[in-house]
Design an enzyme around this catalytic site. Structure first.
Site, PDB file in Angstrom:
ATOM      1  N   CYS A  21       0.849  -1.185  -0.198  1.00  0.00           N
ATOM      2  CA  CYS A  21      -0.051   0.014  -0.107  1.00  0.00           C
ATOM      3  C   CYS A  21       0.848   1.361  -0.005  1.00  0.00           C
ATOM      4  O   CYS A  21       0.140   2.456  -0.207  1.00  0.00           O
ATOM      5  CB  CYS A  21      -0.985   0.069   1.242  1.00  0.00           C
ATOM      6  SG  CYS A  21      -2.276  -1.322   0.966  1.00  0.00           S
ATOM      7  N   LYS A  24       0.507   3.684  -3.260  1.00  0.00           N
ATOM      8  CA  LYS A  24      -0.622   4.507  -3.461  1.00  0.00           C
ATOM      9  C   LYS A  24      -0.309   5.683  -3.897  1.00  0.00           C
ATOM     10  O   LYS A  24       0.810   6.329  -3.372  1.00  0.00           O
ATOM     11  CB  LYS A  24      -1.556   4.454  -2.244  1.00  0.00           C
ATOM     12  CG  LYS A  24      -2.347   3.322  -1.718  1.00  0.00           C
ATOM     13  CD  LYS A  24      -3.450   3.549  -0.746  1.00  0.00           C
ATOM     14  CE  LYS A  24      -4.264   2.610  -0.332  1.00  0.00           C
ATOM     15  NZ  LYS A  24      -5.188   2.934   0.849  1.00  0.00           N
ATOM     16  N   ASP A  61     -14.050   3.076   2.711  1.00  0.00           N
ATOM     17  CA  ASP A  61     -13.389   2.267   2.159  1.00  0.00           C
ATOM     18  C   ASP A  61     -13.904   1.611   1.107  1.00  0.00           C
ATOM     19  O   ASP A  61     -13.440   0.638   0.175  1.00  0.00           O
ATOM     20  CB  ASP A  61     -12.922   1.267   3.124  1.00  0.00           C
ATOM     21  CG  ASP A  61     -12.123   1.677   4.383  1.00  0.00           C
ATOM     22  OD1 ASP A  61     -10.974   1.702   4.038  1.00  0.00           O
ATOM     23  OD2 ASP A  61     -12.575   2.326   5.219  1.00  0.00           O
ATOM     24  N   ASP A 101     -11.522  -4.017   3.114  1.00  0.00           N
ATOM     25  CA  ASP A 101     -12.333  -2.842   2.725  1.00  0.00           C
ATOM     26  C   ASP A 101     -13.793  -3.156   3.063  1.00  0.00           C
ATOM     27  O   ASP A 101     -14.559  -2.360   3.288  1.00  0.00           O
ATOM     28  CB  ASP A 101     -12.205  -2.757   1.192  1.00  0.00           C
ATOM     29  CG  ASP A 101     -10.914  -1.677   0.907  1.00  0.00           C
ATOM     30  OD1 ASP A 101     -10.468  -1.547   1.763  1.00  0.00           O
ATOM     31  OD2 ASP A 101     -10.590  -1.647  -0.246  1.00  0.00           O
ATOM     32  N   GLY A 149     -11.329 -13.621 -12.717  1.00  0.00           N
ATOM     33  CA  GLY A 149     -11.020 -12.442 -12.623  1.00  0.00           C
ATOM     34  C   GLY A 149     -10.296 -12.155 -14.013  1.00  0.00           C
ATOM     35  O   GLY A 149     -11.022 -12.276 -15.080  1.00  0.00           O
ATOM     36  N   SER A 151      -6.387 -10.852 -16.080  1.00  0.00           N
ATOM     37  CA  SER A 151      -4.931 -10.688 -15.863  1.00  0.00           C
ATOM     38  C   SER A 151      -4.431  -9.887 -17.120  1.00  0.00           C
ATOM     39  O   SER A 151      -5.194  -9.960 -18.038  1.00  0.00           O
ATOM     40  CB  SER A 151      -4.408 -12.042 -15.938  1.00  0.00           C
ATOM     41  OG  SER A 151      -4.746 -12.788 -16.898  1.00  0.00           O
ATOM     42  N   ASP A 234     -10.114   1.049   7.752  1.00  0.00           N
ATOM     43  CA  ASP A 234      -9.091   0.321   8.344  1.00  0.00           C
ATOM     44  C   ASP A 234      -7.906   1.179   7.869  1.00  0.00           C
ATOM     45  O   ASP A 234      -7.729   1.985   7.127  1.00  0.00           O
ATOM     46  CB  ASP A 234      -8.923  -1.012   7.138  1.00  0.00           C
ATOM     47  CG  ASP A 234      -8.944  -0.759   5.853  1.00  0.00           C
ATOM     48  OD1 ASP A 234      -9.300   0.421   5.135  1.00  0.00           O
ATOM     49  OD2 ASP A 234      -8.896  -1.922   5.072  1.00  0.00           O
TER      50      ASP A 234
END
Length: 347
Positions: A21, A24, A61, A101, A149, A151, A234
């Protein structure tokens, strides 16, 4: 060392310009970007559902849309570059971070899809399979389905998830519900950012930090909701103080943090003293400094309180037994944030 590693295979963390993170977009820049997309520029045409929490909520979040009086949908996405060299552990951490989240809104994750960027010329797909396995195992332990998902071929490895959850519309955790007089609770210790920076630079593994990042915020979230707590977030890439400032800003209160009460991982203070501080952490500190009364807090304390966390704990406006109270919420004062420094021993 992971069994898939060989002497000529690069370390995962060396293939990314940052890690976790801490990668970011700086919070001040992100504020400007998000403000350009706020509600004053229009809304969805004939929306199917009511948006309860979105861009105009002060930086919550996840997005929340109401289904009916008893149910709302929580949606989020989170991904980042490697924070550790072990691919399975990276997958576990990234999944826990994405699921967080939903927990930070008081919800329950129900389904997730993978988000993967992979440098095919630098790393074999067997390593990617280990990353995905780690993410799947953590999601399944949370009772969350993983179904497919997306990719892409990417020069930097990236992994995370898009997660959908459910929450009761009247029992959400949100930034703007913090009220004066409430204690402030933190459910995981700080220090993952500086320890990850040390890991990236030296290869030293910090097992406690890995397990802390891979741990779900599920139990703390459920307990908070059951106790009637309604405000929280969070602690991730903007650091403890950055996320506390988001609460203070959204709720128009002052948040006081007692640095002597903030728990830290073993080795975290030493890592700060040794200079293992990411650029993301320094940008966090630059961002919140104009809004903060630091009192007697030292430079190292300030850096640790601004440390860019990966998969950190919940910061709650309310007391949660079993977790430390690290401050309180007060009526808005001169500064949105106040830090009580650690007491120094007398000679």
């Amino acid at each position: 060392m992971d069994e898939l590693r060989s002497d000529d295979m690069p370390r995962l963390t060396q293939l990314a310009h940052g890690g976790g993170c801490a990668c970011k977009i700086p919070p001040g820049e992100l504020d400007s970007l998000v403000s350009s997309l706020s509600g004053r520029h229009g809304a969805a045409v004939d929306p199917a559902l009511e948006l309860m929490v979105g861009l105009d909520g002060g930086g919550d979040d996840a997005a929340v849309v109401r289904l009916d009086g008893e149910r709302a949908i929580v949606t989020t996405a989170d991904f980042f570059t490697p924070v550790v060299d072990d691919p399975y552990d990276w997958g576990r951490i990234a999944a826990a971070n994405a699921l967080s989240d939903v927990y930070a809104m008081g919800g329950t994750p129900v389904t997730a899809v993978n988000l993967l960027g992979w440098p095919r010329d630098a790393l074999p797909l067997d390593v990617a399979a280990r990353v995905l396995s780690g993410g799947r195992d953590v999601a399944h332990s949370a009772g969350c389905h993983v179904a497919g998902g997306h990719s892409v071929d990417d020069p930097e490895p990236k992994y995370g998830m898009s997660v959908v959850g459910v929450v009761h519309p009247d029992r959400m955790l949100r930034l703007d519900a913090a009220a004066p007089g409430l204690p402030l609770t933190l459910t995981k210790p700080l220090g993952t950012g500086v320890l990850n920076a040390c890991h990236k630079a030296t290869g030293t593994v910090f097992p406690e930090a890995v397990e802390t990042m891979a741990a779900l915020n599920r139990d703390a979230s459920r307990a908070a909701v059951e106790r009637g707590i309604r405000s929280g977030t969070d602690v991730t890439g903007f650091g403890l103080l950055g996320h506390a400032y988001k609460i203070a800003r959204a709720a128009e209160v002052t948040v006081v943090v007692d640095s002597s009460a903030v728990p830290c991982l073993a080795g975290a203070r030493e890592a700060v003293a040794d200079g293992f501080v990411s650029g993301g952490t320094r940008r966090n500190l630059d961002w919140i400094t104009p809004f903060t009364d630091f009192g007697s807090a030292s430079g190292e304390e300030r850096l640790l309180l601004a440390d860019a966390q990966t998969s950190g704990g919940l910061l709650l406006a309310g007391e949660l037994p079993g977790h430390p109270v690290i401050g309180e919420v007060r009526p808005r004062g001169r500064h949105p944030l106040v830090v009580r420094g650690r007491r120094r021993a007398r000679n």
